[in-house]
Design an enzyme around this catalytic site. Structure first.
Site, PDB file in Angstrom:
ATOM      1  N   ASP A   1      57.793  38.844  50.300  1.00 33.31           N
ATOM      2  CA  ASP A   1      58.943  39.119  49.427  1.00 33.31           C
ATOM      3  C   ASP A   1      59.082  38.019  48.373  1.00 33.31           C
ATOM      4  OD1 ASP A   1      59.652  41.485  50.559  1.00 33.31           O
ATOM      5  OD2 ASP A   1      61.640  40.852  51.225  1.00 33.31           O
TER       6      ASP A   1
ATOM      7  N   TYR B   1      58.410  40.345  66.118  1.00 32.47           N
ATOM      8  CA  TYR B   1      59.184  41.576  65.955  1.00 32.47           C
ATOM      9  C   TYR B   1      58.922  42.568  67.082  1.00 32.47           C
ATOM     10  CZ  TYR B   1      60.294  40.057  61.185  1.00 32.47           C
ATOM     11  OH  TYR B   1      60.734  39.361  60.090  1.00 32.47           O
TER      12      TYR B   1
ATOM     13  N   ASP C   1      55.997  26.802  55.986  1.00 37.26           N
ATOM     14  CA  ASP C   1      57.126  26.295  55.188  1.00 37.26           C
ATOM     15  C   ASP C   1      56.613  25.630  53.916  1.00 37.26           C
ATOM     16  OD1 ASP C   1      56.016  24.396  56.912  1.00 37.26           O
ATOM     17  OD2 ASP C   1      57.854  23.226  57.054  1.00 37.26           O
TER      18      ASP C   1
ATOM     19  N   ASP D   1      56.547  38.578  56.296  1.00 33.79           N
ATOM     20  CA  ASP D   1      57.707  39.326  55.820  1.00 33.79           C
ATOM     21  C   ASP D   1      58.401  38.520  54.712  1.00 33.79           C
ATOM     22  OD1 ASP D   1      59.750  41.130  55.659  1.00 33.79           O
ATOM     23  OD2 ASP D   1      60.553  40.788  57.666  1.00 33.79           O
TER      24      ASP D   1
ATOM     25  N   LYS E   1      52.623  27.929  61.763  1.00 35.09           N
ATOM     26  CA  LYS E   1      53.336  26.677  62.049  1.00 35.09           C
ATOM     27  C   LYS E   1      52.692  26.042  63.282  1.00 35.09           C
ATOM     28  CE  LYS E   1      57.114  25.442  60.858  1.00 35.09           C
ATOM     29  NZ  LYS E   1      57.451  24.229  60.078  1.00 35.09           N
TER      30      LYS E   1
END
Ligand code: NAD
Length: 371
Positions: free
Chosen positions: A254, A142, A226, A250, A193
């Site tokens: 959530d 980001y 994942d 992020d 990852k």
């Protein structure tokens, strides 16, 4: 000793309503437990724009820097949607996070038994769930450079961002997560990852080194992000503390938050670096926004804000006993069948924001009487 300083920024929309209930909990702590804070109140977001022409005045920023913790309600609303980007209410929040250098975002996913029936997952999967997600907040894709949208010689456009982490950025958020694990069930799962990203390889190596060097007593595991997303819905109770980067955090926070029900129930903390005394800059806030659709009607759920205060007591003020008292009071009120509209279930009693606040304070009083 001087009282600890707590800066309250109620903000916009439902912010002032839910903050009023958190203030009542603070009043109770003062009157009944002798716990006093130097409380200051100030403006942020649209409310600050109306008075100062900016979403966070320099004087407010200075107060936040001087405070031991900030408790924030929410910012934003349709009235300020058309403002230029730099003046939008959300910029006030971003300035606070940036200048306080809050690099670790803590998002608990805690399922109160009384609400487990309302989850989209099976009761037995979520009842008693207590997971803490630690998300890196100031680095990664980001913020990484280069970034942009460019036009290629053949006329196509190309959008690009850069995922980048340094050793120190990884280690400092890692340290927060390891320390939290130590205070909980002593287990930390780091997610990245590493199979397809070099930044993930570095992340895994640094977490492993940090664990071996400074936290050999904490059980550290690694998981691809994942797979982590799948495991969170398959068997979330396998986790204690999860640490991950900005982008994965992020999404995963959530996802984890929603395992347990409504936005109105979700608190958060954002922490900065520790000083020589071990004190960290910190901001506590509900995950939800200013909810203009319900603001001003005394129907919002104040629990996310009250639980944010409880996190402040636990992580900034070393008052774990009082934090436990608040969380038990919330649990008891829910078990007693009271619900604000957002968590309403058949057969339960629908109550207003202030009645929910009343009931929580009453439970806290009863916990005192019960010793
Ligand atoms: P929101 O979180 O404000 O609301 C989403 C939905 O959840 C709405 O239906 C709302 O009524 C409900 N809700 C939220 N909090 C609740 C509570 N405590 N009790 C009961 N119901 C609740 O998100 P949004 O509608 O996307 O955004 C509204 C405004 O808030 C926008 O201006 C947005 O930019 C801002 N926002 C601010 C923050 C923040 O201050 N941290 C976060 C997200 C959005």
């Amino acid at each position: 000793m001087a009282n600890p300083k707590l800066l309250i920024l109620a903000g916009d929309g439902l912010g002032p309503e839910v903050m009023r209930e958190a203030r009542r909990v603070l009043d109770w702590l003062h009157k009944r437990r002798g716990i006093s804070f130097d409380l200051e109140e100030d403006l942020v977001g649209g409310a600050a724009y109306e008075v100062h022409g900016v979403p966070l005045a320099d004087s407010t920023m200075a107060r936040a820097q001087a405070a031991d913790a900030v408790l924030l309600g929410a910012v934003g609303g349709p009235k300020w949607d058309a403002l230029p980007f730099a003046l939008k209410p959300e910029r006030g929040l971003l300035r606070l996070r940036k200048e306080l250098q809050l690099f670790a975002n803590l998002r608990p996913a805690l399922c109160f038994d009384a609400l487990a029936e309302a989850s989209t997952l099976k009761y037995e999967v979520v009842a008693g769930l207590d997971v803490m997600i630690v998300r890196e907040l100031t680095g990664g894709i980001y913020f990484g450079e280069p970034r942009g949208i460019e036009t290629l010689p053949d006329g196509q456009r190309r959008g690009f961002n850069t995922q980048v982490y340094t050793t120190e950025e990884i280690r400092r958020v890692g340290r927060v997560a390891f320390e939290l694990a130590r205070k909980r069930k002593n287990r930390l799962c780091s997610m990245e990852k590493a199979n397809v990203m070099e930044s993930g390889v570095l992340w895994r190596e640094e977490m492993t080194k940090l664990g071996a060097e400074e936290f050999p007593d904490v059980e550290l595991s690694h998981m691809y992000a994942d797979n982590g997303a799948m495991q969170l819905v398959r068997n979330p109770k396998q986790f204690d503390v999860i640490v991950t980067d900005n982008l994965f955090g992020d999404i995963l926070s959530d996802e984890a938050g929603m395992l347990t029900g409504s936005l109105g129930m979700l608190p958060s903390a954002s922490l900065g670096a520790a000083d020589a005394q071990g004190r960290r800059k910190a901001m506590y806030e509900p995950v939800h926004g200013s909810a203009p659709d319900i603001a001003g009607r005394n129907v919002a759920n104040p629990i996310a804000t009250i639980l944010s205060l409880s996190m402040a007591l636990r992580y900034s003020f070393d008052l774990a006993r009082e934090a436990d008292r608040i969380e038990k009071a919330v649990s008891a009120v829910l078990a007693g069948g009271l619900r604000t509209a957002d968590i309403m279930q058949p057969g339960k009693a629908r109550v207003s924001t202030s009645t929910m606040g009343d009931a929580i304070v009453r439970e806290m009083e009863q916990s005192l009487a019960a010793g």
